[in-house]
Each structure stands twice: as C-alpha cells, then as structure tokens.
Design a protein around this motif. Structure first.
Motif, PDB file in Angstrom:
ATOM      1  N   ALA A  60      -4.964  50.193 -42.515  1.00 14.62           N
ATOM      2  CA  ALA A  60      -5.252  51.619 -42.404  1.00 14.62           C
ATOM      3  C   ALA A  60      -3.992  52.456 -42.585  1.00 14.62           C
ATOM      4  N   LEU A  61      -2.886  51.992 -42.049  1.00 15.02           N
ATOM      5  CA  LEU A  61      -1.620  52.705 -42.236  1.00 15.02           C
ATOM      6  C   LEU A  61      -1.197  52.674 -43.696  1.00 15.02           C
ATOM      7  N   PRO A  66      -4.301  39.900 -33.129  1.00 13.56           N
ATOM      8  CA  PRO A  66      -3.923  39.817 -34.546  1.00 13.56           C
ATOM      9  C   PRO A  66      -4.901  40.532 -35.483  1.00 13.56           C
ATOM     10  N   LYS A  67      -6.195  40.465 -35.183  1.00 14.07           N
ATOM     11  CA  LYS A  67      -7.179  41.139 -36.043  1.00 14.07           C
ATOM     12  C   LYS A  67      -6.967  42.649 -36.006  1.00 14.07           C
ATOM     13  N   ALA A  68      -6.781  43.196 -34.813  1.00  9.09           N
ATOM     14  CA  ALA A  68      -6.563  44.638 -34.683  1.00  9.09           C
ATOM     15  C   ALA A  68      -5.292  45.059 -35.414  1.00  9.09           C
ATOM     16  N   VAL A  69      -4.236  44.269 -35.302  1.00  4.78           N
ATOM     17  CA  VAL A  69      -2.981  44.596 -35.982  1.00  4.78           C
ATOM     18  C   VAL A  69      -3.182  44.587 -37.493  1.00  4.78           C
ATOM     19  N   ALA A  70      -3.926  43.617 -38.011  1.00  5.53           N
ATOM     20  CA  ALA A  70      -4.189  43.551 -39.453  1.00  5.53           C
ATOM     21  C   ALA A  70      -4.963  44.777 -39.922  1.00  5.53           C
ATOM     22  N   GLY A  89     -12.718  49.118 -36.880  1.00 10.08           N
ATOM     23  CA  GLY A  89     -12.552  47.676 -37.004  1.00 10.08           C
ATOM     24  C   GLY A  89     -11.592  47.055 -36.007  1.00 10.08           C
ATOM     25  N   ILE A  90     -10.803  47.877 -35.302  1.00 13.24           N
ATOM     26  CA  ILE A  90      -9.877  47.291 -34.327  1.00 13.24           C
ATOM     27  C   ILE A  90     -10.590  46.940 -33.024  1.00 13.24           C
ATOM     28  N   GLY A  91     -11.764  47.519 -32.800  1.00 12.40           N
ATOM     29  CA  GLY A  91     -12.529  47.212 -31.595  1.00 12.40           C
ATOM     30  C   GLY A  91     -12.201  48.137 -30.436  1.00 12.40           C
ATOM     31  N   ARG A  92     -13.119  48.176 -29.486  1.00 12.19           N
ATOM     32  CA  ARG A  92     -12.944  49.059 -28.321  1.00 12.19           C
ATOM     33  C   ARG A  92     -11.774  48.667 -27.429  1.00 12.19           C
ATOM     34  N   PRO A  93     -11.557  47.362 -27.167  1.00  6.23           N
ATOM     35  CA  PRO A  93     -10.417  47.023 -26.299  1.00  6.23           C
ATOM     36  C   PRO A  93      -9.074  47.499 -26.877  1.00  6.23           C
ATOM     37  N   MET A 121       6.109  51.326 -35.956  1.00  8.71           N
ATOM     38  CA  MET A 121       6.053  50.544 -34.719  1.00  8.71           C
ATOM     39  C   MET A 121       6.092  49.052 -35.046  1.00  8.71           C
ATOM     40  N   ALA A 122       6.742  48.283 -34.194  1.00  9.60           N
ATOM     41  CA  ALA A 122       6.821  46.832 -34.397  1.00  9.60           C
ATOM     42  C   ALA A 122       5.480  46.184 -34.060  1.00  9.60           C
ATOM     43  N   GLU A 123       5.041  45.286 -34.931  1.00  5.78           N
ATOM     44  CA  GLU A 123       3.792  44.557 -34.693  1.00  5.78           C
ATOM     45  C   GLU A 123       3.838  43.825 -33.351  1.00  5.78           C
ATOM     46  N   GLU A 124       5.003  43.306 -32.991  1.00  4.28           N
ATOM     47  CA  GLU A 124       5.150  42.574 -31.736  1.00  4.28           C
ATOM     48  C   GLU A 124       4.840  43.465 -30.539  1.00  4.28           C
ATOM     49  N   ASP A 125       5.237  44.738 -30.632  1.00 11.75           N
ATOM     50  CA  ASP A 125       4.961  45.676 -29.536  1.00 11.75           C
ATOM     51  C   ASP A 125       3.461  45.919 -29.405  1.00 11.75           C
ATOM     52  N   LEU A 126       2.779  46.021 -30.516  1.00 18.14           N
ATOM     53  CA  LEU A 126       1.322  46.187 -30.469  1.00 18.14           C
ATOM     54  C   LEU A 126       0.664  44.965 -29.850  1.00 18.14           C
ATOM     55  N   LEU A 127       1.110  43.794 -30.258  1.00 14.36           N
ATOM     56  CA  LEU A 127       0.504  42.556 -29.767  1.00 14.36           C
ATOM     57  C   LEU A 127       0.736  42.341 -28.267  1.00 14.36           C
TER      58      LEU A 127
END
Length: 64
Positions: free
Chosen positions: A55-56, A46-50, A10-14, A33-39
C-alpha cells in the motif's frame, strides 16, 4: 479498500487496532518506519507488514 484510519483492510483488525493504539492514524505516517518496529507491535504480523509495504509503494512511499 481502506479501513478506519486509512489503513488497507487486508492488514486485519488486530493490526489496525495496534497501529491506532500506537498513535498512527494514517498510512503515510508509516513512511520510513522499520519493518522490525511494526512486527514488534502486538497484532502486527508478516502478512500485515507485506500489505502495508504494498500500500505504501502504491503511494510512492516505503518501509525501511
């Protein structure tokens, strides 16, 4: 369902590509890990982070 690297599809290929390029090969490596670092990663939004957050949580892990 998971994609290569054990990340949720669901996070997508990119987003999957961005995580793999940054050296993350398994979902559990994102624990704490900080959400900000992922973004900040190109391809992770935002969708991938959610999806990653959910999942975590299913594994008793979390983002900051």
């Amino acid at each position: 369902m998971t994609s290569p690297g054990g990340f949720p599809r669901g996070i997508g290929r990119p987003a999957t590509g961005a995580l793999l390029a940054a050296g993350y090969t398994d979902l559990t490596q994102l624990d704490g890990m900080a959400e900000e670092d992922l973004l900040r990663m190109h391809g992770v939004g935002p969708k991938a982070v959610a999806v990653l957050r959910e999942a975590l949580a299913e594994r008793g892990l979390s983002l900051r």
